[in-house]
Structure formats: structure tokens, C-alpha cells
Design a protein around this motif. Structure first.
Motif: not given
Ligand SMILES: Nc1ncnc2c1ncn2[C@@H]1O[C@H](COP(=O)(O)OP(=O)(O)OP(=O)(O)O)[C@@H](O)[C@H]1O
Length: 233
Positions: A65-71, A101-104, A124-128
């Protein structure tokens, strides 16, 4: 997870961005990737995430399971935040990140359209979406940039939680926020190689130094100091 003798360039005839670069990442480790501008940090992150393939060398034992958030979050998409997060969770076959989403601090954004978001909100959407599904490998490209202080502090806590669960976190971070996470190892990308960088001693109090120098040399010095792990504003 292991990257062994990885070489990468974007096109034949281009200069190599990475050349015989190696990196070992143990479960539960947090790696901060530093280096001068344009040196290949984002490229390394995309290779580790599996979005780019090494031209030579290999990347092995990548968690499932990989999560990736671009710059930069690509916000030119015709979805609301909620629909986008649902869609991405379905594509990645993970749970919708409702608690995150609540935590962020982004629950009020859920009904908004992606193109209408400010840069910080889009980020934040990218991070979530990256944090959804308890990733075994979390790759974050400048995750703290543009975040408010509360979200920055919460993201550090979330990163520490991912690592505590045995996940690997790899992030570039000009801002230096990642250093509040215990046990971060710093690596520097330079001249196509990856080397472990000098650890930052967190207990050492910070001081501010004012430097006067010719304007033409300011960018290069700032980049060098950032690469050494100092905060430069
Ligand atoms: N899609 C692309 N096609 C061709 N060359 C690229 C591409 N993306 C990056 N590069 C080049 O690869 C090199 C490394 O870029 P990269 O974005 O990985 O560096 P970086 O260290 O993340 O930079 P920064 O600190 O400015 O974010 C640069 O010379 C850049 O111009």
C-alpha cells in the motif's frame, strides 16, 4: 525496501539525474530527502513510489500500500473534494480517509470543487488521499509547504504514527518540520548519488544569523545551507 544502483534520466541523451544511487529503508523508518534545488529529490520520490521506473538498477521489497502526495496537487479536475477522495480511495482500494480530513482541518472543504481551492487547501487534499489506507510506504514531496501551523503539527504526528505502525515514510521537506518526528534519518541527493546526511541535533538550540552578501550569490548560498539542513528564509 531497497533501491540498489539506481540510475535514471528522463530521456535518452539527457543528463543522468541519479547514477548508481542506493538507499536502504527499514520498516518504521522516516527518511528526509534533502539536496540543492533541481538535484533530483522529486525524481527519487517518484522512483520510490513506483511512478517512474529506474533505467538501470532495481527497487525491491516495496510495501503493497503506497501513498504518494506530489509537491503540487493537480487541482484542475472536475470533482468536489469529497468525490475526489472517494474516487481515489476506490482506485487504490482503501478506505475513504474520513478521520484524516478532520485531523487536517479540511472537513469544511469537502463540498468544494477542486479548481476553487486555495493552494494550501488543494495541498491538504493531496495529503489526505496519500494518507488513506494506512500506507506501508508514504512518499511526501514538500508536504508541509503552504500548510497552516495546526495542520503542520498534525501532519508530523500522523507521519510518526505511520512509522510507529511499521510504515516507511520518505519526504522532502525544505521547511524542516519533519525534524520534530523522532528518529528521522536525513539523506542528501547530490551529483546523482544518495548519501546519509549529517544528523541534526534537535537539543541544540537554534540561533539566527544574518549574512550580507552579493545578491547574485544569495540563491546558491541559500540552497547550500538548506541542503545542509538549516532553515533559510
Ligand atoms: N518530467 C521531466 N522531464 C524532464 N526532465 C525533468 C522532469 N522532471 C524533472 N526533470 C529534471 O530532472 C532534474 C531533477 O529534477 P527534480 O524535480 O527531481 O529535482 P528536485 O531536487 O526535486 O528540485 P526542487 O528542489 O527544485 O524541487 C532537473 O534537472 C529537472 O529539470
Amino acid at each position: 525496501m531497497r533501491a540498489t544502483n539506481v540510475s535514471f534520466r528522463y530521456r535518452r541523451g539527457d543528463p543522468w539525474v541519479l547514477s548508481d544511487a542506493s538507499l536502504d529503508l527499514a520498516p518504521g523508518s522516516v527518511a528526509e530527502i534533502t539536496g540543492p534545488n533541481g538535484t533530483g529529490k522529486s525524481t527519487l520520490l517518484r522512483l520510490l513510489a513506483g511512478l517512474l521506473r529506474p533505467v538501470r538498477g532495481r527497487i525491491e521489497e516495496r510495501p503493497a500500500v503506497i501513498g504518494y502526495a506530489p509537491e503540487r496537487f493537480p487541482s484542475a479536475q472536475p470533482f468536489t473534494v469529497a468525490a475526489y477522495l472517494r474516487h481515489m480511495a476506490a482506485v487504490r482500494r482503501v478506505a475513504v480517509p474520513e478521520e484524516l480530513t478532520a485531523r487536517l482541518g479540511m472537513d469544511h472543504l469537502l463540498g468544494q470543487k477542486l479548481p476553487d481551492l486555495s493552494k494550501g487547501s488543494a495541498h491538504k487534499v493531496g495529503l489526505a488521499q496519500a494518507l488513506a489506507g494506512e500506507p506501508g510506504l508514504l512518499i511526501l514531496d514538500e508536504p508541509f509547504a503552504g500548510l497552516d501551523a495546526t495542520a503542520r503539527a498534525e501532519l508530523s504526528v500522523i507521519v510518526a504514527e505511520v512509522a510507529a505502525r511499521g510504515g516507511i515514510v520518505v519526504a522532502s521537506d525544505h521547511q524542516g518540520d519533519l525534524r520534530s518526528v523522532p528518529g528521522v534519518t536525513r539523506y542528501e541527493v547530490r551529483d546523482g548519488k544518495i548519501a546519509e546526511a549529517v544528523p541534526i541535533v534537535v537539543d541544540d538550540p537554534l540561533t539566527t544569523l544574518t549574512i550580507k552578501l552579493p545578491q547574485s550569490k544569495a540563491d546558491a548560498l541559500a540552497a547550500r545551507l538548506r541542503a545542509e539542513g538549516h532553515e533559510v528564509s
